[in-house]
Design an enzyme around this catalytic site. Structure first.
Site, PDB file in Angstrom:
ATOM      1  N   LEU A  17       0.854  -1.059  -0.042  1.00 28.95           N
ATOM      2  CA  LEU A  17       0.089   0.271  -0.068  1.00 28.95           C
ATOM      3  C   LEU A  17       0.875   1.308  -0.072  1.00 28.95           C
ATOM      4  CD1 LEU A  17      -2.986   1.409   0.138  1.00 28.95           C
ATOM      5  CD2 LEU A  17      -2.686   1.186   2.747  1.00 28.95           C
ATOM      6  N   SER A 131      -6.876   0.516  10.582  1.00 29.35           N
ATOM      7  CA  SER A 131      -7.733  -0.723  10.185  1.00 29.35           C
ATOM      8  C   SER A 131      -9.017  -0.969  11.243  1.00 29.35           C
ATOM      9  CB  SER A 131      -6.697  -1.944  10.452  1.00 29.35           C
ATOM     10  OG  SER A 131      -7.396  -3.307  10.369  1.00 29.35           O
ATOM     11  N   TYR A 144      -1.806  -6.153  17.116  1.00 25.49           N
ATOM     12  CA  TYR A 144      -2.084  -5.462  15.869  1.00 25.49           C
ATOM     13  C   TYR A 144      -3.423  -4.402  16.167  1.00 25.49           C
ATOM     14  CZ  TYR A 144      -3.117  -3.964  11.285  1.00 25.49           C
ATOM     15  OH  TYR A 144      -3.668  -3.500  10.011  1.00 25.49           O
ATOM     16  N   LYS A 148      -3.637  -0.499  16.609  1.00 28.57           N
ATOM     17  CA  LYS A 148      -4.708   0.303  15.508  1.00 28.57           C
ATOM     18  C   LYS A 148      -5.532   1.078  16.424  1.00 28.57           C
ATOM     19  CE  LYS A 148      -2.170  -0.625  12.150  1.00 28.57           C
ATOM     20  NZ  LYS A 148      -1.608   0.817  11.487  1.00 28.57           N
TER      21      LYS A 148
END
Length: 252
Positions: A17, A131, A144, A148
């Protein structure tokens, strides 16, 4: 779009990305600062976009300030890691915290590096790539998910601190994509690790159900954050599915 001539710094720009963001920003006329650990890959991106390459390791705080020195009009905090996969009580504590260090501390320190200059110019934008893992529960990838969530809350707080000072900050969820972290897991071969297999199977089900986001859609929405269209929404958690123009109109 008001991107032409802006210096846009993208962390993790060497692949996935990050590379796609850099290429789209270059197409829109931005001057690029390409940041990451793989200098050879970054030079390949620079050959296609004309950007400047600098070494940055989000796990090494000493590299962040030098990499982001000089004028930065827009910072895209894209670099990050998935972290360990498995039940929280089984994964190594060190690995769990390493993901927090990279994803949270790296984001915070990158902001520390660019915000003084933006404030002095009374102009600038920071886009933190996040996310829905930070909004929902993502079992077996807790570091994770928690990291986030922390970045989303950090974004909200910094945006309030910057209110009426000419600098906007956003959390942006690009959706599930065929590239980047999701793409990497999606294309993994069957593993002996049941937790990795669980993620791969879930991603394949999501894609089959049509819940992946076209990369072009994610990038076009992101451009509206880059060019200032979304500035009235500073502090918001935005996604590739959002109608930015409608949200701005509703805000006004």
């Amino acid at each position: 779009m008001l991107v032409r001539g802006l210096t846009v710094a993208v962390t993790g720009a060497n692949r996935g990305l990050g590379r796609a963001i850099a290429e789209r920003a270059a197409d829109a006329g931005a001057d690029l600062l390409l940041l990451g650990r793989d200098l050879d890959a970054l030079r390949g991106v620079a050959a296609a976009t004309g950007g400047e390459v600098r070494y940055l390791d989000l796990a090494d705080p000493a590299t962040i300030g030098p990499a982001l020195s000089g004028r930065v009009d827009v910072l895209v905090n894209n670099g990050g890691v998935t972290g360990p996969i498995g039940p929280s009580w089984e994964v190594a504590d060190r690995d769990w915290w390493e993901a927090m260090e990279v994803n949270v501390r790296g984001t915070v320190q990158a902001c520390h590096a660019v915000l003084p200059g933006m404030l002095a110019r009374h102009s600038g934008r920071v886009i933190n790539i996040v996310s829905n893992a930070g909004r929902l529960t993502w079992p077996s990838v807790s570091s994770y998910s928690v990291s986030k969530a922390a970045v989303i809350k950090f974004t909200e707080n910094v945006a309030e601190e910057l209110r009426n000072r000419g600098v906007s900050v956003f959390s942006f969820h690009p959706g599930l994509l065929d590239i980047g972290m999701a793409g990497g897991h999606l294309n993994e071969r069957r593993s002996t690790d049941p937790w990795r297999n669980q993620i791969r199977i879930w991603l394949r089900m999501e894609r089959k159900a049509g819940r992946f986001t076209p990369l072009s859609q994610a990038l076009e929405t992101l451009l509206l954050l880059l060019d200032g269209t979304a500035d009235p929404l500073s502090g918001s958690y935005l996604t590739a599915d959002d109608d930015i123009a409608a949200l701005v109109k509703e805000k006004s």
